[in-house]
Design an enzyme around this catalytic site. Structure first.
Site, short mmCIF file in Angstrom:
data_model
loop_
_atom_site.label_atom_id
_atom_site.label_comp_id
_atom_site.label_asym_id
_atom_site.label_seq_id
_atom_site.Cartn_x
_atom_site.Cartn_y
_atom_site.Cartn_z
CG HIS A 11 -9.01 7.00 2.32
ND1 HIS A 11 -9.11 6.87 0.69
CD2 HIS A 11 -8.72 5.97 2.66
CE1 HIS A 11 -8.46 5.64 0.59
NE2 HIS A 11 -8.10 5.10 1.68
CG HIS A 57 -10.31 6.84 6.24
ND1 HIS A 57 -11.32 6.18 6.25
CD2 HIS A 57 -9.11 6.13 6.52
CE1 HIS A 57 -10.89 4.91 5.87
NE2 HIS A 57 -9.51 4.80 6.10
NE ARG A 106 -4.70 6.05 3.82
CZ ARG A 106 -5.41 5.12 4.51
NH1 ARG A 106 -5.86 5.44 5.78
NH2 ARG A 106 -5.55 3.81 4.35
NE ARG A 119 -4.96 4.97 9.75
CZ ARG A 119 -5.82 4.17 9.14
NH1 ARG A 119 -5.56 3.07 9.40
NH2 ARG A 119 -6.57 4.47 8.09
CD GLU A 158 -3.22 -0.81 2.26
OE1 GLU A 158 -2.63 -0.28 3.27
OE2 GLU A 158 -4.11 -1.11 2.00
C1 LIG Z 1 -14.10 2.56 5.51
C2 LIG Z 1 -12.82 1.94 6.58
C3 LIG Z 1 -11.92 1.40 5.98
C4 LIG Z 1 -10.56 1.06 6.61
N1 LIG Z 1 -9.87 0.19 6.30
C5 LIG Z 1 -8.61 0.04 7.07
C6 LIG Z 1 -7.38 -0.97 6.82
O1 LIG Z 1 -7.61 -1.31 5.73
N2 LIG Z 1 -6.72 -1.07 7.73
C7 LIG Z 1 -6.49 -0.43 8.84
O2 LIG Z 1 -5.71 -0.72 9.76
N3 LIG Z 1 -7.25 0.33 9.18
C8 LIG Z 1 -8.31 0.67 8.45
N4 LIG Z 1 -9.69 1.51 8.89
C9 LIG Z 1 -9.30 1.92 10.11
C10 LIG Z 1 -10.01 0.94 11.23
O3 LIG Z 1 -10.88 0.32 10.49
C11 LIG Z 1 -10.35 1.49 12.31
O4 LIG Z 1 -9.25 2.29 12.96
C12 LIG Z 1 -10.48 0.20 13.47
O5 LIG Z 1 -11.29 -0.78 13.03
C13 LIG Z 1 -10.82 0.65 14.81
O6 LIG Z 1 -11.19 -0.31 15.74
P1 LIG Z 1 -12.00 -0.05 16.97
O7 LIG Z 1 -12.08 -1.54 17.80
O8 LIG Z 1 -10.93 0.88 17.78
O9 LIG Z 1 -13.29 0.96 16.71
P2 LIG Z 1 -14.56 0.51 15.95
O10 LIG Z 1 -14.35 -0.71 15.21
O11 LIG Z 1 -15.01 1.76 15.29
O12 LIG Z 1 -15.55 0.19 17.22
C14 LIG Z 1 -16.03 0.91 18.07
C15 LIG Z 1 -17.08 0.47 18.96
O13 LIG Z 1 -17.21 0.97 20.16
C16 LIG Z 1 -18.76 1.06 20.40
N5 LIG Z 1 -19.08 2.51 21.08
C17 LIG Z 1 -18.84 3.50 20.74
N6 LIG Z 1 -19.31 4.29 21.58
C18 LIG Z 1 -19.87 3.83 22.62
C19 LIG Z 1 -20.50 4.13 23.87
N7 LIG Z 1 -20.68 5.29 24.28
N8 LIG Z 1 -21.02 3.00 24.61
C20 LIG Z 1 -20.79 1.66 24.20
N9 LIG Z 1 -20.27 1.60 23.14
C21 LIG Z 1 -19.72 2.38 22.23
C22 LIG Z 1 -19.32 1.03 18.85
O14 LIG Z 1 -20.67 0.64 18.87
C23 LIG Z 1 -18.40 -0.09 18.25
O15 LIG Z 1 -18.72 -1.21 18.57
C24 LIG Z 1 -10.52 1.83 7.80
C25 LIG Z 1 -11.73 2.53 8.64
C26 LIG Z 1 -12.87 2.64 7.59
C27 LIG Z 1 -13.92 3.48 8.38
#
Ligand SMILES: Cc1cc2nc3c(=O)[nH]c(=O)nc-3n(C[C@H](O)[C@H](O)[C@H](O)COP(=O)(O)OP(=O)(O)OC[C@H]3O[C@@H](n4cnc5c(N)ncnc54)[C@H](O)[C@@H]3O)c2cc1C
Length: 517
Positions: free
Chosen positions: A227, A334, A273, A369, A111
């Site tokens: 993004h 993003h 990016r 990032r 990438e």
């Molecule tokens: C379209 C897209 C493509 C991406 N592609 C990549 C990739 O290829 N590679 C990579 O490394 N990263 C990628 N990213 C970034 C990566 O996906 C995210 O940074 C990562 O998934 C975040 O994971 P997380 O567990 O921290 O949060 P999330 O997966 O966002 O989960 C957050 C959780 O917290 C819960 N929550 C929030 N607030 C509360 C609350 N007050 N009370 C209870 N629950 C709550 C939500 O409901 C959810 O379940 C991408 C992001 C997007 C949007």
């Protein structure tokens, strides 16, 4: 029972992975405000970075990450990220994530801004969905208590120690307190701050707002990644066209059909990016258009349909065959680099409080990032949290970082006599227009005044939308005030009035409710 060893807020990769490790050590409650699979994780396409190719090494991955971070990465944290990557990815494989293989070997792609092919993917471009489905299936079959539709609304602190969380059941409206030894915020970023965003509806900065209100330090909020290539079709919600498409040879052209990235950066389409996003904005301005095009028609149809089945099918569903036609794209919000400031064990400055995933600021991303490092960060530092909780009490002193950080409080601002009504679309438009890809002191000051006025008008929240709006306004203030303080351009933060990167700003901006200036 309302007392657990671990309470984890959030059910994306960070929350679920930590839950699966923590259940080996004690009782676990996962609170999540939607259904278990509502999160950003399931949208991740490109994959997860890990140096396992024959010409690759954790040291090369370290160097690429540091280069992308533009002088603000925490080198020690980045070493941890790249050195511990392989072990954590082995856990994901053990849990059953079906990473793509060829002849029994995991396939790796390259990438933008990675010097080697090192991105593991699953289902081609459906990596996040496979991770989320696999981990949530494992969590459901483990003795882990999961409460869906349950929004964490306040962190409970007693005598300076975090003892649990208050939460709203958004279906019944009832509020409960849950107590624990270790509270882990895994609530994701704050991508819903902006009008155009790739993020899920649930990503509203809740963990950051709750932590700040409880007295935790919040760092690097001015660094938000946009993004460059998100599908821009009238009436179609923003849909990410993965970095990996450019990695495989996709070319950006303006609306006049001319390739423009070589005019802006020697790496052309493979520049970082922020550079690609700003170049697109400039090119759109020059050509008076709201989009540019990504061209993959010169690649083999087989490569496109096997490597990007998800993107191919989505576009086809909108009447666009990307093997034959150009893909209209524009940048969108993003990824948040900033968040709850944690040390190398995921600990915040409040005893008992931890943060992981996008809601945390470990310092590995610095000002920008590197693609595919965020899923990795979630697991590497998630695993460290569980390791940390196994260590004997008393809690270690927080590690003093080598980087210089300055603490600020949110300033009082003069109350404006007249502001637009506060609602989500107005907030998102304000942030997109004034605190977006290209910022200036003038635009930031306007936004800061309006946001401060909105904050003074916030209603007492009673339901999920008002909690989320309140949290977004607080995160918007933290982001805008940090962007105003940082009088330079660095990584994802670009100020037209301060376009240079300045050595005196090689330091981090930290906000704390009770900070001493
Ligand atoms: C379209 C897209 C493509 C991406 N592609 C990549 C990739 O290829 N590679 C990579 O490394 N990263 C990628 N990213 C970034 C990566 O996906 C995210 O940074 C990562 O998934 C975040 O994971 P997380 O567990 O921290 O949060 P999330 O997966 O966002 O989960 C957050 C959780 O917290 C819960 N929550 C929030 N607030 C509360 C609350 N007050 N009370 C209870 N629950 C709550 C939500 O409901 C959810 O379940 C991408 C992001 C997007 C949007």
């Amino acid at each position: 029972m309302n007392h657990y060893d671990y309470i984890i807020v959030g059910s994306g990769i960070a929350g679920l992975y930590i839950a699966l490790l923590a259940i080996e050590r004690g009782s676990v409650l996962v609170l999540t405000k939607g259904s278990i699979d509502d999160c950003n994780t399931k949208y991740a396409q490109g994959g997860i970075a890990v140096a396992m190719g024959k010409d690759d090494s954790p040291e090369l991955h370290f160097q690429d990450t540091m280069a992308a971070g533009d002088g603000l990465c925490d080198a020690e944290a980045v070493h941890i990220l790249t050195d511990e990557a392989a072990d954590c990815v082995a856990d994901l494989i053990k849990f059953g994530v079906p990473f793509d293989t060829l002849d029994g070997e995991i396939t790796l792609t390259r990438e933008a801004a990675h010097s080697e092919p090192r991105i593991m993917h699953a289902g081609g471009d459906a990596t996040g969905e496979h991770i989320e489905v696999t981990l949530s299936r494992q969590v459901r079959s483990a003795p882990i208590k999961v409460l869906e539709n349950c929004l964490a609304s306040e962190i409970l602190v007693q005598k300076g120690k975090v003892i649990g969380v208050r939460a709203l059941d958004s279906r019944t409206g009832s509020v409960e307190e849950y107590h624990c030894q270790f509270l882990i915020l895994a609530t994701g970023g704050a991508g819903r701050l902006f009008k155009y965003t790739t993020n899920s509806d649930v990503v509203t900065g809740d963990g950051i707002a709750l932590a700040f209100q409880a007295g935790a330090e919040i760092s690097d909020m001015e660094f938000f990644q946009f993004h460059p290539t998100v599908l821009r079709l009238p009436g179609v919600a923003p849909f990410l066209i993965s970095e990996a498409v450019r990695g495989e040879g996709g070319i950006l052209k303006n609306v006049e059909g001319r390739r423009f990235m070589p005019d802006y950066a020697p790496e052309a389409e493979l520049a970082t990016r922020d550079i690609v996003a700003r170049s697109i904005v400039r090119e759109m301005k020059k050509t008076h258009s709201d989009r540019v095009f990504l061209d993959v028609t010169h690649l083999s149809s087989r490569l496109i349909t096997t490597r990007f089945p998800h993107i191919y099918r989505f576009c086809q569903g909108q009447g666009l065959d990307i093997t034959k036609g150009l893909i209209p794209v524009a940048p969108a919000a993003h990824y948040l680099m900033g968040g709850v400031k944690v040390n190398n064990w995921g600990e915040a400055n409040l005893p008992g409080l931890f943060a992981a995933g996008e809601t945390a600021c470990t310092g590995v991303h610095g000002a920008n990032r590197l693609a595919s490092n965020s899923l990795l960060e979630s697991v590497v530092f998630g695993r460290r949290i569980v390791q940390r909780t196994e260590m004997a009490a008393p809690a270690r002193r927080r590690k003093k970082r080598s980087d210089e950080a300055i603490s600020y409080r949110l300033p009082r601002r003069k109350v404006l006599p007249k502001v637009p009504p506060l609602n989500l679309p107005n907030l998102q438009s304000l942030m997109w227009d004034k605190v977006g890809i290209i910022r200036s002191g003038k635009s930031l000051k306007e936004a800061a005044s309006i946001l401060a006025a909105w904050q003074s008008l916030l209603p007492q929240p009673t339901d999920r939308p008002t909690y989320e709006l309140n949290n977004l306004v607080l995160c918007a203030r933290l982001m805008t005030e940090a962007a105003l303080l940082r009088e330079e351009s660095r990584g994802a933060h670009f100020r037209s009035d301060f376009p240079q990167t300045l050595p005196e700003w090689q330091r981090r901006i930290v906000f704390r409710e009770n900070a001493i200036k």
